[in-house]
Design an enzyme around this catalytic site. Structure first.
Site, mmCIF file in Angstrom:
data_model
loop_
_atom_site.group_PDB
_atom_site.id
_atom_site.type_symbol
_atom_site.label_atom_id
_atom_site.label_comp_id
_atom_site.label_asym_id
_atom_site.label_seq_id
_atom_site.Cartn_x
_atom_site.Cartn_y
_atom_site.Cartn_z
ATOM 1 N N LYS A 19 4.841 -1.790 -12.454
ATOM 2 C CA LYS A 19 3.525 -2.424 -12.587
ATOM 3 C C LYS A 19 3.424 -3.191 -13.906
ATOM 4 O O LYS A 19 4.261 -3.000 -14.806
ATOM 5 C CB LYS A 19 2.450 -1.334 -12.486
ATOM 6 N N TYR A 59 -2.777 -2.891 -1.047
ATOM 7 C CA TYR A 59 -3.612 -1.695 -1.257
ATOM 8 C C TYR A 59 -4.729 -1.586 -0.215
ATOM 9 O O TYR A 59 -5.786 -1.041 -0.513
ATOM 10 C CB TYR A 59 -4.199 -1.710 -2.667
ATOM 11 N N PHE A 67 -12.627 2.223 -7.115
ATOM 12 C CA PHE A 67 -11.725 1.666 -8.136
ATOM 13 C C PHE A 67 -10.940 0.446 -7.655
ATOM 14 O O PHE A 67 -10.109 -0.092 -8.387
ATOM 15 C CB PHE A 67 -10.756 2.756 -8.632
ATOM 16 N N ARG A 95 9.181 9.243 -4.551
ATOM 17 C CA ARG A 95 7.848 9.819 -4.825
ATOM 18 C C ARG A 95 7.978 11.004 -5.800
ATOM 19 O O ARG A 95 7.157 11.169 -6.699
ATOM 20 C CB ARG A 95 7.158 10.271 -3.537
ATOM 21 N N THR A 101 -0.087 10.872 -9.599
ATOM 22 C CA THR A 101 -0.797 9.605 -9.849
ATOM 23 C C THR A 101 -1.363 9.537 -11.270
ATOM 24 O O THR A 101 -1.258 8.505 -11.935
ATOM 25 C CB THR A 101 -1.952 9.466 -8.824
ATOM 26 N N ARG A 112 6.296 8.934 -14.450
ATOM 27 C CA ARG A 112 4.933 8.883 -15.004
ATOM 28 C C ARG A 112 4.742 9.950 -16.079
ATOM 29 O O ARG A 112 4.059 9.717 -17.082
ATOM 30 C CB ARG A 112 3.918 9.047 -13.874
ATOM 31 N N ASN A 126 -0.078 3.637 -14.592
ATOM 32 C CA ASN A 126 0.946 4.650 -14.344
ATOM 33 C C ASN A 126 2.341 4.078 -14.039
ATOM 34 O O ASN A 126 3.172 4.734 -13.413
ATOM 35 C CB ASN A 126 0.474 5.627 -13.263
ATOM 36 N N HIS A 129 4.819 2.072 -8.722
ATOM 37 C CA HIS A 129 4.359 2.327 -7.349
ATOM 38 C C HIS A 129 5.576 2.662 -6.503
ATOM 39 O O HIS A 129 6.652 2.095 -6.707
ATOM 40 C CB HIS A 129 3.695 1.065 -6.764
ATOM 41 N N GLU A 140 4.907 -2.712 3.392
ATOM 42 C CA GLU A 140 4.953 -3.236 2.025
ATOM 43 C C GLU A 140 6.194 -4.115 1.801
ATOM 44 O O GLU A 140 6.116 -5.141 1.126
ATOM 45 C CB GLU A 140 4.938 -2.067 1.032
HETATM 46 P P1 DAT Z 1 -0.091 6.633 -5.936
HETATM 47 O O1 DAT Z 1 0.135 5.373 -6.750
HETATM 48 O O2 DAT Z 1 0.347 7.853 -6.686
HETATM 49 O O3 DAT Z 1 0.431 6.541 -4.539
HETATM 50 P P2 DAT Z 1 -2.743 6.193 -4.788
HETATM 51 O O4 DAT Z 1 -2.075 5.480 -3.665
HETATM 52 O O5 DAT Z 1 -3.724 7.258 -4.448
HETATM 53 O O6 DAT Z 1 -1.697 6.807 -5.810
HETATM 54 O O7 DAT Z 1 -3.540 5.133 -5.671
HETATM 55 C C1 DAT Z 1 -2.977 3.852 -5.920
HETATM 56 C C2 DAT Z 1 -3.278 3.462 -7.344
HETATM 57 O O8 DAT Z 1 -4.697 3.347 -7.515
HETATM 58 C C3 DAT Z 1 -2.844 4.501 -8.360
HETATM 59 O O9 DAT Z 1 -1.505 4.345 -8.746
HETATM 60 C C4 DAT Z 1 -3.814 4.257 -9.487
HETATM 61 C C5 DAT Z 1 -5.086 3.832 -8.795
HETATM 62 N N1 DAT Z 1 -6.004 4.954 -8.596
HETATM 63 C C6 DAT Z 1 -5.876 5.981 -7.714
HETATM 64 N N2 DAT Z 1 -6.896 6.843 -7.797
HETATM 65 C C7 DAT Z 1 -7.722 6.343 -8.753
HETATM 66 C C8 DAT Z 1 -8.950 6.774 -9.323
HETATM 67 N N3 DAT Z 1 -9.572 7.897 -8.909
HETATM 68 N N4 DAT Z 1 -9.501 6.007 -10.304
HETATM 69 C C9 DAT Z 1 -8.884 4.880 -10.719
HETATM 70 N N5 DAT Z 1 -7.730 4.413 -10.226
HETATM 71 C C10 DAT Z 1 -7.149 5.132 -9.269
HETATM 72 MG MG MG Z 2 -0.149 5.259 -2.956
#
Ligand code: DAT
Ligand code: MG
Length: 155
Positions: A19, A59, A67, A95, A101, A112, A126, A129, A140
């Protein structure tokens, strides 16, 4: 333009993103080093400033989350690196390598856990991805690397 080798549909692939925070902090090599040392194989690699449209599609599962807008803005805060990685059970394996996350609680030893932290911005930054299922990985990879995917496999 030479045609790139298309991905072998019999093998498992995942989409990794380094990222904008990871790229800006010079962590691309460190992330790629971990992937290669683990034994996975790099099949596609590009540096890119992602468009709003691409990120909204990437996304899509988070479209209704509070968010979402900030997430898209963070992912556009600079160039990122997109990578296709190949290997048996690579989706699950990467993963585990990524960690949780939220970087504050991600286990030490994970990407991370070792390389990311809370910077007090309110945004989760973080570094990486990784696709979370075969279906997400297919979708994706088609989005980020359409040139590597067979026509009839495009989503
Ligand atoms: P991951 O990247 O671990 O698969 P995710 O798919 O739930 O996690 O979320 C995608 C991204 O969105 C994550 O890397 C950071 C952001 N994110 C997730 N939950 C969040 C939250 N509660 N507040 C702010 N950003 C968030
Ligand atoms: Mg995810």
């Amino acid at each position: 333009m030479p045609t790139p080798d298309l991905l072998d549909p019999e093998k498992e692939h995942t989409l990794v993103l380094i990222k904008p925070d990871g790229f800006k902090r010079g962590l691309t090599g460190e992330v790629l080093r971990r992937i290669e040392r683990k034994g996975y194989v790099l099949k596609g690699l590009k540096i890119k400033k992602a468009s709003t449209e691409l990120l909204e599609r990437h996304y899509v599962e988070h479209r209704e989350k509070h968010f979402f807008k900030d997430l898209v803005a963070y992912m556009q805060s600079g160039p990122l690196v997109a990578v296709v990685v190949e290997g048996d059970r690579v989706i699950e394996g990467f993963r585990h390598m990524m960690g949780a996350t939220n970087p504050t609680v991600a286990q030490p030893g994970t990407i991370r856990g070792d390389l990311a932290r809370d910077w007090g911005t309110g945004q989760i930054e973080n570094v990486v991805h990784g696709s979370d299922s075969i279906e997400s990985a297919d979708r994706e990879i088609s989005l980020w690397f359409p040139e590597l995917v067979f026509e009839d496999e495009k989503k």
